[in-house]
Scaffold this active site. Structure first.
Site, mmCIF file in Angstrom:
data_model
loop_
_atom_site.group_PDB
_atom_site.id
_atom_site.type_symbol
_atom_site.label_atom_id
_atom_site.label_comp_id
_atom_site.label_asym_id
_atom_site.label_seq_id
_atom_site.Cartn_x
_atom_site.Cartn_y
_atom_site.Cartn_z
ATOM 1 N N ASP A 167 0.760 -1.251 0.000
ATOM 2 C CA ASP A 167 0.000 0.000 0.000
ATOM 3 C C ASP A 167 0.791 1.302 0.000
ATOM 4 O O ASP A 167 0.230 2.337 -0.313
ATOM 5 C CB ASP A 167 -0.989 -0.006 1.176
ATOM 6 C CG ASP A 167 -2.271 0.736 0.843
ATOM 7 O OD1 ASP A 167 -2.531 0.975 -0.356
ATOM 8 O OD2 ASP A 167 -3.011 1.098 1.768
ATOM 9 N N HIS B 170 1.825 4.263 6.445
ATOM 10 C CA HIS B 170 1.663 4.925 5.137
ATOM 11 C C HIS B 170 0.443 5.851 5.091
ATOM 12 O O HIS B 170 0.224 6.513 4.079
ATOM 13 C CB HIS B 170 1.607 3.883 4.017
ATOM 14 C CG HIS B 170 0.526 2.868 4.182
ATOM 15 N ND1 HIS B 170 0.704 1.723 4.930
ATOM 16 C CD2 HIS B 170 -0.735 2.809 3.713
ATOM 17 C CE1 HIS B 170 -0.417 1.012 4.903
ATOM 18 N NE2 HIS B 170 -1.304 1.653 4.179
#
Length: 977
Positions: A111, A380
């Protein structure tokens, strides 16, 4: 993505693990992979029953539950610092090894928005056998897919090359989610548990968007759809093994409905495998890589080029997040730097003062609160600024709480070592202000300054005081060079700059007191110049104002009050250099075209200059000159919109001023911005750079960034992350920028470098509105950048140590002196003032010195045995094991001297801390003995024979040879501990 508030995340994550573990026990064929330890640990500590815990142990032994990556989080790869990536990985791995005796060997980096070349190197150093990524440029992925090049052996570091290479798998265009379209229904397919709704799940168990259940009538259609997709993907890979990820964001919270439908479908396909031409099975990532590895193919090698920036289509360049939420990015780095200092400070204290009065377990908890907070924000959707305001506040609160704890710990250690009276007044003044400057004060106070780097450092620290006449003395009563001047931020107070020279990992104590003017510190005198309308500037008459120190002469143009040029006094080379603030105007209406948001940067047109008038004030003194430039929208405007404070330092005789003299320090004040504006500082020079930019990857290595022209969105697609360093150069001269937080950076013209400092956005994209992701950030940000100008040879020597000196500025603590001045005990005075604790050569960096507190045995057989017998050591943390990491800062061939390998004797290096009894060399996160770590060796054209790759040479009698770019990790045990 994790957008929820913490509590709904906890509720959701708890459901996933409870539900999945129970379901895995119901079918021997079922498997599951788990990634982020932060969520698993919340479940393990707060929710899991004893039965659940036994079941997890059993499932791990059977290989049906597999932890991949195993860090606290799946870290961002663009804007994170290597130190923090290692920290969060180590934090998760320590828990997994201590609790289960397992060590993750595969990654699942599906991701993060673009892939860095640092990550494959770290994963190799941690003992991984394969790495998996997904988000890379859409056009590059399409090309790799077509040519069956989605798998390769990646040599992420050019200096470590094949020694730390790793097999890497890039997911195809379907990425990590199951494709949900099914041709036989307008409902989605394969997502039988629907969409998560927490913290208030529906009473009847019917979640939104639940897929059509598998029945006798549709099972054949379901199987056809699944097989067709498998075959489509098989054509993109070289082996006949296809990784088919089942799930997506926020799935498996109701695992029973998910697995029961999956069971039916897999059984059906396998019963009809002749007809379908495929067989299917539940698998973990490890199972998949094992299958590919056993095919014994020869793979192509990829060099150290990364996959940044990342675009999902031509107008979707994910380069905005390099700057989003600049305040959070700054605090995250400050917290990381404070943790670094706190760890080594505590480690020294424990080693040198075994009979201390401070409760060591409590102290470790204080450090752990900051370890956890710094680890978690590397997510993230954390430091990237791509979370909602509520989640951002959670990260901020956790960071502030951890920083408060570590400051409190450091203060109490100083009190303990100085036998001071522990009265509340002193306490509060020690760690009251987070700004690094304490509240202005009239009383005598002492300032304690700790240098956390393993080098001797000469620099200035700043203290706020309430009057001009001040004196500063060291522990021995000698006068210390200092300068005091009016503060740019608050007119009623003064900034006192103290010149400190401190050896590695040592602290010094300074007494600051108000005085009659005679013996005072140097006073900085201010001269204010008239505000200049830069649109009317007369190009002919050049009146310049010179500001000079031993290294540079900086000229300011008095027609415009802007910087004009910098001369490197060593070579007499002059570079024309001007700086301007500009803003990109961006669109917020999806009906009108591409938008900018937390992730994306989509400028309407070129950047527009923001100010028509510049004010100038110069404050000069014997040690420092500060040039204050204020940028106004026009000549008559009341308030400035931007400011730059540029500082040049002059170092007196007898001090090592090399680093200090060579840096031009700039602090900016930016904001509040107007809506849908992105603010950049553009530095334009007459260097012929051919628009080539260099930026660092995670503070570990430099990436070359040639300017690329695209049909659309060229500006945004030429933005790159700058975590610590960026530079431009011509054949002789280099201009280097060093940063204390991440920024987007670009070279939009020859001789130019621009840094994005701040963003404020609003858009009406439904998805962004649903998750409150509109970045209406009305804050004022105050980032700092150091400029270094010089020949390539000189800047090469300076920039690594300077970058770390900026990252790890000394920690300043304050205390009032009430009554008796505490005398330092003789031995401590010797330690802190004269002999240095730990000093490394300039090409080696002390990456880590800490006491992790893990209770696991470093003997693997012993550790596994004690877990099997149910004898994991509970009780006290282990304070005997010291974690030491040393990193070589240079690449092979980068510098004739500094790129050499270095031999160090760890006993000698650490003798100031105590007598070293035993040193064990470990893998990056500490869980492997390097002598037993045998990673898979994938066949490449370069190395046709496949086998296990053995790691680095090990140390005999504590003498270690560190080669370029190596990061070496050790457990060190001291005598008497």
């Amino acid at each position: 993505f994790f957008f929820f508030l913490q509590e709904s995340m906890h509720a959701y994550a708890a459901n996933v693990y409870t539900s999945v573990v129970e379901e895995l026990m119901k079918g021997k064929q079922r498997k599951f992979i788990a990634v982020e330890q932060e969520f698993f640990r919340l479940w393990w500590d707060a929710v899991a029953t004893d039965t659940h815990k036994q079941q997890v142990h059993q499932l791990l032994q059977e290989g049906r539950l597999e932890f991949v990556i195993g860090g606290q989080v799946m870290h961002d790869e663009a804007v994170t610092l290597i130190d923090d990536q290692i920290l969060q990985l180590t934090e998760g791995h320590g828990f997994l090894y201590e609790t289960f005796g397992i060590r993750p060997q595969f990654s699942w980096h599906v991701d993060p928005f673009g892939a860095s070349a640092t990550t494959p190197t770290l994963f190799a150093l941690a003992g991984f056998n394969a790495h998996l990524i997904s988000r890379i440029d859409y056009d590059l992925k399409a090309d790799m897919q077509k040519n069956k090049k989605l798998q390769f052996v990646w040599q992420g570091s050019s200096s470590l090359s094949e020694r730390q290479e790793i097999f890497t798998h890039v997911m195809d265009q379907y990425s990590y989610c199951t494709p949900s379209q099914i041709p036989f229904s307008n409902r989605s397919g394969f997502y039988w548990n629907g969409i998560a709704a927490f913290p208030d799940p529906p009473k009847d168990g019917v979640y939104p968007n639940m897929s059509l259940p598998v029945t006798d009538t549709n099972i054949h259609l379901y199987a056809q759809t699944m097989v067709a997709n498998i075959k489509e993907r098989a054509a993109w890979f070289r082996t006949s093994d296809v990784l088919w990820p089942w799930g997506c964001d926020k799935q498996f919270f109701n695992a029973s409905i998910q697995y029961s439908n999956m069971d039916l479908l897999l059984d059906y396909i396998n019963k009809h495998s002749d007809e379908f031409g495929v067989t299917v099975q539940y698998a973990t990532v490890g199972d998949y890589f094992q299958a590919v590895y056993s095919r014994n193919l020869t793979w192509e090698i990829r060099d150290s080029q990364d996959f940044l920036p990342y675009s999902t289509e031509s107008f979707q360049a994910w380069t905005g997040f390099y700057t989003s939420r600049s305040t959070l990015k700054g605090i995250a780095r400050r917290a990381s730097s404070l943790l670094y200092a706190g760890e080594s400070f505590f480690t020294q204290y424990v080693l040198k003062h075994p009979a201390s009065s401070i409760c060591k377990c409590g102290a470790l908890k204080q450090l752990q609160s900051l370890r956890w907070a710094v680890s978690e924000v590397q997510h993230h959707d954390g430091i990237t600024g791509t979370e909602s305001p509520k989640v951002k506040d959670m990260y901020m609160n956790n960071l502030m709480y951890g920083m408060f704890n570590v400051k409190k710990l450091m203060a109490s250690i100083i009190f303990d070592m100085n036998n001071a009276k522990k009265n509340g007044e002193v306490y509060s003044s020690i760690y009251s202000k987070d700004s690094g400057k304490p509240g202005a004060t009239d009383v005598d106070q002492y300032v304690v300054v700790y240098n956390p780097l393993a080098w001797n450092i000469t620099t200035f620290v700043t203290v706020s005081v309430s009057q001009l006449a001040m004196s500063v003395h060291d522990e021995l009563g000698h006068s210390v060079p200092a300068q005091v001047q009016s503060s740019a931020e608050s007119p009623s107070t003064y900034d006192l700059y103290i010149l400190v020279a401190i050896s590695g990992l040592s602290y010094r104590k300074y007494n600051v007191k108000p005085l009659n003017v005679k013996q005072s510190a140097f006073i900085g005198r201010s001269v204010k110049y008239k505000r200049k309308d830069i649109t009317l500037a007369d190009q002919q008459s050049r009146q310049v104002l010179p500001v000079v120190n031993n290294c540079y002469q900086v000229l300011f143009d008095q027609n415009t009050n802007l910087m004009h040029s910098i001369t490197d006094r060593e070579t007499n080379q002059t570079v024309q250099l001007t700086q301007k603030f500009l803003e990109y105007h961006v669109n917020g209406d999806v009906m009108k075209g591409p938008i900018s948001d937390n992730y994306l940067f989509a400028p309407n047109a070129s950047a527009v200059p923001v100010s028509k008038a510049v004010g100038l004030e110069v404050v000069s003194g014997n040690l420092m000159t500060e040039i204050r430039q204020y940028f106004y929208s026009n000549v008559t405007a009341q308030d400035y919109i931007y400011a730059v404070y540029t500082r040049l330092y002059t170092v007196p005789e007898g001090y090592d001023g090399k680093l200090l003299c060579h840096r031009i320090e700039q602090e900016y004040s930016v904001g509040p911005l107007e809506l849908n504006r992105e603010a950049v500082l553009r530095t334009s020079t007459n260097l012929n750079t051919r628009q080539l930019l260099y930026t660092d990857g995670n503070g570990y290595q430099i990436q070359k960034r040639p300017f690329k022209a695209y049909v659309n969105n060229t500006v945004a697609r030429n933005y790159y992350p700058m975590v610590q360093t960026a530079y431009i150069e011509d054949d002789t001269t280099r201009l280097m920028l060093l940063a204390e937080r991440a920024h987007g950076v670009s070279s939009q013209g020859n001789g130019q470098v621009e840094v994005m400092l701040h963003r404020r956005l609003w858009n009406n994209l439904q998805w962004d509105l649903n998750y409150n992701l509109t970045l209406n950030d009305s804050s004022v940000v105050r980032p700092v950048i150091w400029l270094i100008l010089g020949t390539k040879a000189v800047t090469n020597i300076l920039y690594r140590t300077s970058g770390l000196a900026l990252e790890h500025r000394p920690v300043v603590m304050f205390g009032a002196l009430s009554g008796d001045k505490p005398k330092l005990p003789g031995q401590l005075q010797q330690n802190s003032v004269h002999c240095s604790s730990v000093t490394l050569p300039p090409n080696l960096h002390l990456q880590t010195l800490s006491i992790p507190g893990w209770r696991y045995s470093s003997n693997h057989a012993e550790q596994v045995h004690s877990i099997r017998m149910g004898k994991q050591k509970l009780g006290d943390a282990d304070f005997r094991r010291v974690l030491l990491r040393i990193r070589h800062l240079y690449e092979v061939g980068e510098d004739p001297v500094l790129s050499q390998h270095v031999m160090i004797n760890l006993k000698t290096l650490l003798k100031g801390l105590g007598s070293v009894m035993l040193v064990e060399e470990r893998s990056l996160t500490g869980t492997w003995d390097v002598n037993t770590l045998k990673r898979w060796k994938w066949k490449t054209a370069q190395y046709p024979s496949k086998g296990f790759s053995i790691s680095t040479e090990t140390s005999e009698n504590c003498i270690v040879t560190v080669h370029p770019k190596e990061i070496r990790t050790f457990f060190v045990y001291f005598q008497g501990q």
